[in-house]
Design a protein around this motif. Structure first.
Motif, PDB file in Angstrom:
ATOM      1  N   ILE A 258       0.858  -1.190   0.000  1.00  0.00           N
ATOM      2  CA  ILE A 258       0.000   0.000   0.000  1.00  0.00           C
ATOM      3  C   ILE A 258       0.891   1.236   0.000  1.00  0.00           C
ATOM      4  O   ILE A 258       1.792   1.354   0.835  1.00  0.00           O
ATOM      5  N   GLU A 259       0.637   2.150  -0.930  1.00  0.00           N
ATOM      6  CA  GLU A 259       1.468   3.343  -1.059  1.00  0.00           C
ATOM      7  C   GLU A 259       0.728   4.572  -0.546  1.00  0.00           C
ATOM      8  O   GLU A 259      -0.464   4.760  -0.836  1.00  0.00           O
ATOM      9  N   PHE A 260       1.465   5.409   0.210  1.00  0.00           N
ATOM     10  CA  PHE A 260       0.875   6.657   0.684  1.00  0.00           C
ATOM     11  C   PHE A 260       1.921   7.766   0.644  1.00  0.00           C
ATOM     12  O   PHE A 260       3.128   7.513   0.563  1.00  0.00           O
ATOM     13  N   ILE A 261       1.431   8.987   0.673  1.00  0.00           N
ATOM     14  CA  ILE A 261       2.286  10.166   0.676  1.00  0.00           C
ATOM     15  C   ILE A 261       1.824  11.083   1.801  1.00  0.00           C
ATOM     16  O   ILE A 261       0.626  11.155   2.090  1.00  0.00           O
ATOM     17  N   THR A 262       2.764  11.733   2.442  1.00  0.00           N
ATOM     18  CA  THR A 262       2.445  12.629   3.547  1.00  0.00           C
ATOM     19  C   THR A 262       2.653  14.073   3.099  1.00  0.00           C
ATOM     20  O   THR A 262       3.715  14.419   2.563  1.00  0.00           O
ATOM     21  N   ASP A 263       1.635  14.914   3.276  1.00  0.00           N
ATOM     22  CA  ASP A 263       1.732  16.299   2.809  1.00  0.00           C
ATOM     23  C   ASP A 263       2.454  17.178   3.825  1.00  0.00           C
ATOM     24  O   ASP A 263       2.919  16.705   4.879  1.00  0.00           O
ATOM     25  N   ARG A 264       2.520  18.467   3.524  1.00  0.00           N
ATOM     26  CA  ARG A 264       3.268  19.408   4.368  1.00  0.00           C
ATOM     27  C   ARG A 264       2.648  19.570   5.750  1.00  0.00           C
ATOM     28  O   ARG A 264       3.305  20.011   6.696  1.00  0.00           O
ATOM     29  N   ASP A 265       1.363  19.228   5.869  1.00  0.00           N
ATOM     30  CA  ASP A 265       0.684  19.322   7.163  1.00  0.00           C
ATOM     31  C   ASP A 265       0.761  18.018   7.957  1.00  0.00           C
ATOM     32  O   ASP A 265       0.155  17.913   9.032  1.00  0.00           O
ATOM     33  N   GLY A 266       1.463  17.024   7.422  1.00  0.00           N
ATOM     34  CA  GLY A 266       1.604  15.740   8.113  1.00  0.00           C
ATOM     35  C   GLY A 266       0.438  14.798   7.895  1.00  0.00           C
ATOM     36  O   GLY A 266       0.336  13.767   8.569  1.00  0.00           O
ATOM     37  N   ARG A 267      -0.435  15.111   6.943  1.00  0.00           N
ATOM     38  CA  ARG A 267      -1.596  14.255   6.666  1.00  0.00           C
ATOM     39  C   ARG A 267      -1.223  13.190   5.637  1.00  0.00           C
ATOM     40  O   ARG A 267      -0.618  13.501   4.608  1.00  0.00           O
ATOM     41  N   ALA A 268      -1.574  11.957   5.916  1.00  0.00           N
ATOM     42  CA  ALA A 268      -1.238  10.837   5.035  1.00  0.00           C
ATOM     43  C   ALA A 268      -2.367  10.583   4.046  1.00  0.00           C
ATOM     44  O   ALA A 268      -3.540  10.509   4.436  1.00  0.00           O
ATOM     45  N   TRP A 269      -1.990  10.433   2.773  1.00  0.00           N
ATOM     46  CA  TRP A 269      -2.959  10.169   1.702  1.00  0.00           C
ATOM     47  C   TRP A 269      -2.587   8.850   1.040  1.00  0.00           C
ATOM     48  O   TRP A 269      -1.508   8.717   0.467  1.00  0.00           O
ATOM     49  N   THR A 270      -3.471   7.870   1.115  1.00  0.00           N
ATOM     50  CA  THR A 270      -3.238   6.568   0.493  1.00  0.00           C
ATOM     51  C   THR A 270      -3.740   6.632  -0.941  1.00  0.00           C
ATOM     52  O   THR A 270      -4.889   6.987  -1.190  1.00  0.00           O
ATOM     53  N   TYR A 271      -2.873   6.262  -1.898  1.00  0.00           N
ATOM     54  CA  TYR A 271      -3.260   6.445  -3.301  1.00  0.00           C
ATOM     55  C   TYR A 271      -3.127   5.193  -4.161  1.00  0.00           C
ATOM     56  O   TYR A 271      -3.530   5.203  -5.320  1.00  0.00           O
ATOM     57  N   ASP A 272      -2.588   4.099  -3.617  1.00  0.00           N
ATOM     58  CA  ASP A 272      -2.473   2.897  -4.455  1.00  0.00           C
ATOM     59  C   ASP A 272      -2.383   1.650  -3.595  1.00  0.00           C
ATOM     60  O   ASP A 272      -1.711   1.647  -2.558  1.00  0.00           O
ATOM     61  N   VAL A 273      -3.060   0.595  -4.039  1.00  0.00           N
ATOM     62  CA  VAL A 273      -2.999  -0.727  -3.412  1.00  0.00           C
ATOM     63  C   VAL A 273      -2.520  -1.704  -4.472  1.00  0.00           C
ATOM     64  O   VAL A 273      -3.161  -1.860  -5.515  1.00  0.00           O
ATOM     65  N   ASN A 274      -1.388  -2.337  -4.226  1.00  0.00           N
ATOM     66  CA  ASN A 274      -0.802  -3.295  -5.173  1.00  0.00           C
ATOM     67  C   ASN A 274      -0.986  -4.705  -4.626  1.00  0.00           C
ATOM     68  O   ASN A 274      -0.287  -5.111  -3.699  1.00  0.00           O
ATOM     69  N   THR A 275      -1.921  -5.457  -5.186  1.00  0.00           N
ATOM     70  CA  THR A 275      -2.135  -6.821  -4.691  1.00  0.00           C
ATOM     71  C   THR A 275      -1.165  -7.810  -5.337  1.00  0.00           C
ATOM     72  O   THR A 275      -1.086  -8.956  -4.910  1.00  0.00           O
ATOM     73  N   ASN A 276      -0.439  -7.366  -6.362  1.00  0.00           N
ATOM     74  CA  ASN A 276       0.643  -8.169  -6.938  1.00  0.00           C
ATOM     75  C   ASN A 276       1.936  -7.456  -6.574  1.00  0.00           C
ATOM     76  O   ASN A 276       2.518  -6.728  -7.368  1.00  0.00           O
ATOM     77  N   THR A 277       2.374  -7.635  -5.345  1.00  0.00           N
ATOM     78  CA  THR A 277       3.479  -6.844  -4.833  1.00  0.00           C
ATOM     79  C   THR A 277       4.831  -7.467  -5.145  1.00  0.00           C
ATOM     80  O   THR A 277       4.976  -8.694  -5.198  1.00  0.00           O
ATOM     81  N   ASN A 278       5.818  -6.595  -5.407  1.00  0.00           N
ATOM     82  CA  ASN A 278       7.200  -7.011  -5.612  1.00  0.00           C
ATOM     83  C   ASN A 278       8.077  -6.281  -4.607  1.00  0.00           C
ATOM     84  O   ASN A 278       7.652  -5.302  -3.989  1.00  0.00           O
ATOM     85  N   TYR A 279       9.306  -6.754  -4.461  1.00  0.00           N
ATOM     86  CA  TYR A 279      10.195  -6.189  -3.455  1.00  0.00           C
ATOM     87  C   TYR A 279      11.540  -5.836  -4.080  1.00  0.00           C
ATOM     88  O   TYR A 279      11.971  -6.482  -5.036  1.00  0.00           O
ATOM     89  N   ASN A 280      12.183  -4.825  -3.529  1.00  0.00           N
ATOM     90  CA  ASN A 280      13.475  -4.418  -4.043  1.00  0.00           C
ATOM     91  C   ASN A 280      14.588  -5.203  -3.360  1.00  0.00           C
ATOM     92  O   ASN A 280      14.739  -5.128  -2.133  1.00  0.00           O
ATOM     93  N   PRO A 281      15.369  -5.984  -4.120  1.00  0.00           N
ATOM     94  CA  PRO A 281      16.365  -6.866  -3.505  1.00  0.00           C
ATOM     95  C   PRO A 281      17.480  -6.119  -2.784  1.00  0.00           C
ATOM     96  O   PRO A 281      17.965  -6.583  -1.738  1.00  0.00           O
ATOM     97  N   ASP A 282      17.899  -4.973  -3.304  1.00  0.00           N
ATOM     98  CA  ASP A 282      18.978  -4.228  -2.647  1.00  0.00           C
ATOM     99  C   ASP A 282      18.525  -3.677  -1.303  1.00  0.00           C
ATOM    100  O   ASP A 282      19.264  -3.736  -0.306  1.00  0.00           O
ATOM    101  N   ALA A 283      17.303  -3.116  -1.277  1.00  0.00           N
ATOM    102  CA  ALA A 283      16.779  -2.581  -0.015  1.00  0.00           C
ATOM    103  C   ALA A 283      16.600  -3.689   1.015  1.00  0.00           C
ATOM    104  O   ALA A 283      16.923  -3.520   2.201  1.00  0.00           O
ATOM    105  N   GLU A 284      16.106  -4.845   0.560  1.00  0.00           N
ATOM    106  CA  GLU A 284      15.913  -5.962   1.485  1.00  0.00           C
ATOM    107  C   GLU A 284      17.247  -6.497   2.002  1.00  0.00           C
ATOM    108  O   GLU A 284      17.384  -6.822   3.185  1.00  0.00           O
ATOM    109  N   ALA A 285      18.230  -6.595   1.123  1.00  0.00           N
ATOM    110  CA  ALA A 285      19.546  -7.098   1.539  1.00  0.00           C
ATOM    111  C   ALA A 285      20.163  -6.181   2.587  1.00  0.00           C
ATOM    112  O   ALA A 285      20.753  -6.644   3.573  1.00  0.00           O
ATOM    113  N   ALA A 286      20.022  -4.875   2.392  1.00  0.00           N
ATOM    114  CA  ALA A 286      20.586  -3.919   3.339  1.00  0.00           C
ATOM    115  C   ALA A 286      19.907  -4.014   4.705  1.00  0.00           C
ATOM    116  O   ALA A 286      20.533  -3.779   5.736  1.00  0.00           O
TER     117      ALA A 286
END
Length: 311
Positions: A258-286
């Protein structure tokens, strides 16, 4: 032994999941869905089924893969098979309008959006919403059709050019642009309906944010000079996690990002749900984590539970 069946249409995205199954010794079969037949006269094989159909399947030449998968999932459910990411999950995967309405039912904020059918109506919708704004495809994936416009003149020029992309389902979303204090979004991963980890994703070079290696082939990332594009956030917590989990449970979604973005006022806005999710191998390895291994273990646990019930 109960078999895990993986329904998919992108061989490259399955490579890390195959490896994860191998590491834990879980038997599985792949069901590549593109063209073929479905004999409704006979029951499906026993086992646990994991649906990995993507909203962007048509961009790989698999125009009717999602529709084919919908028929398969209906067949599986009629026969009482265990399905991870079932029919409702697929419906939300291929429609952001459906996502936003389902998220709203749990008090989860989504960006202001007007759904438009017909290029000639986009300009009027934009005037109602105001600038800056984003255009995106209702049935998206891979950032399809996502463009930022700061003015009516820029939008009009785009709408009159060959650069405008007609969405597959005919629905273009005119959406309020959320201004963040820093150029990043957060992607929150869930396995078994529970929070797994969160990733900070640098958006300096645009909106195509698929974390899989295959999505980045041949691309140049200006943000790399500032640090990694994808970074697992240590000790992440957020007050929306219980709501996201409740939303997933109510909508037949076991595995998602689930992807969200936080605005300048600290409010979170959810804008996408990915039910076929993938992962970044470099980020996971770190970070020393593995989303695909978490998926493999979750599916193996479901298969073990089925064996126990059948014994």
């Amino acid at each position: 032994m109960t078999t895990i069946h993986v329904i998919h249409e992108n061989d490259a995205w399955l490579v890390p999941l195959r490896a994860a199954f191998g590491r834990i010794g879980a038997p599985f079969r792949e069901w590549f869905v593109d063209r073929g037949t479905l004999d409704l006269r006979v029951p499906p094989p026993e086992g646990v089924y994991y649906n990995r159909m993507s909203a962007s399947s048509h961009t790989r030449g698999h125009r009717f893969a999602a529709e084919h998968t919908g028929a398969i999932l209906a067949w599986l459910r009629r026969h009482g098979r265990t399905v991870v990411n079932g029919p409702r999950a697929l419906a939300l995967e291929i429609s952001k309008v459906a996502q936003y309405e389902a998220l709203a039912a749990f008090g989860i904020d989504t960006p202001e959006t007007i759904a438009v059918v017909g290029r000639e109506h986009i300009g009027e919708a934009a005037q109602r919403l105001g600038f800056p704004l984003i255009l995106k495809h209702n049935r998206g994936g891979k950032g399809l059709g996502v463009r930022l416009f700061l003015s009516a003149a820029a939008l009009d020029e785009h709408l009159g050019s060959e650069a405008f992309e007609e969405p597959l389902d005919g629905i273009t979303l005119v959406q309020r642009y959320i201004a963040a204090p820093e150029p990043f979004i957060t992607r929150v991963e869930f396995v078994g309906g529970r929070f797994l980890y969160a990733v900070r994703v640098d958006t300096s070079d645009g909106f195509e944010l698929c974390p899989a290696d295959q999505c980045a082939v041949g691309k140049v990332c200006p943000a790399e000079a500032k640090g990694p594009k994808f970074r697992v956030i240590e000790g992440f917590s957020h007050p929306l996690i219980p709501r996201w989990e409740a939303f997933l449970a109510a909508n037949d979604i076991g595995i998602a990002g689930i992807e969200f973005i936080t605005d300048r006022d600290g409010r979170a806005w959810t804008y996408d749900v990915n039910t076929n999710t993938n992962y970044n191998p470099d980020a996971e390895a770190a970070a020393g984590v593995s989303g695909m291994e978490a998926i493999a273990r979750h599916l193996a646990a479901l298969a073990a539970a089925e064996r126990k019930r059948a014994a």
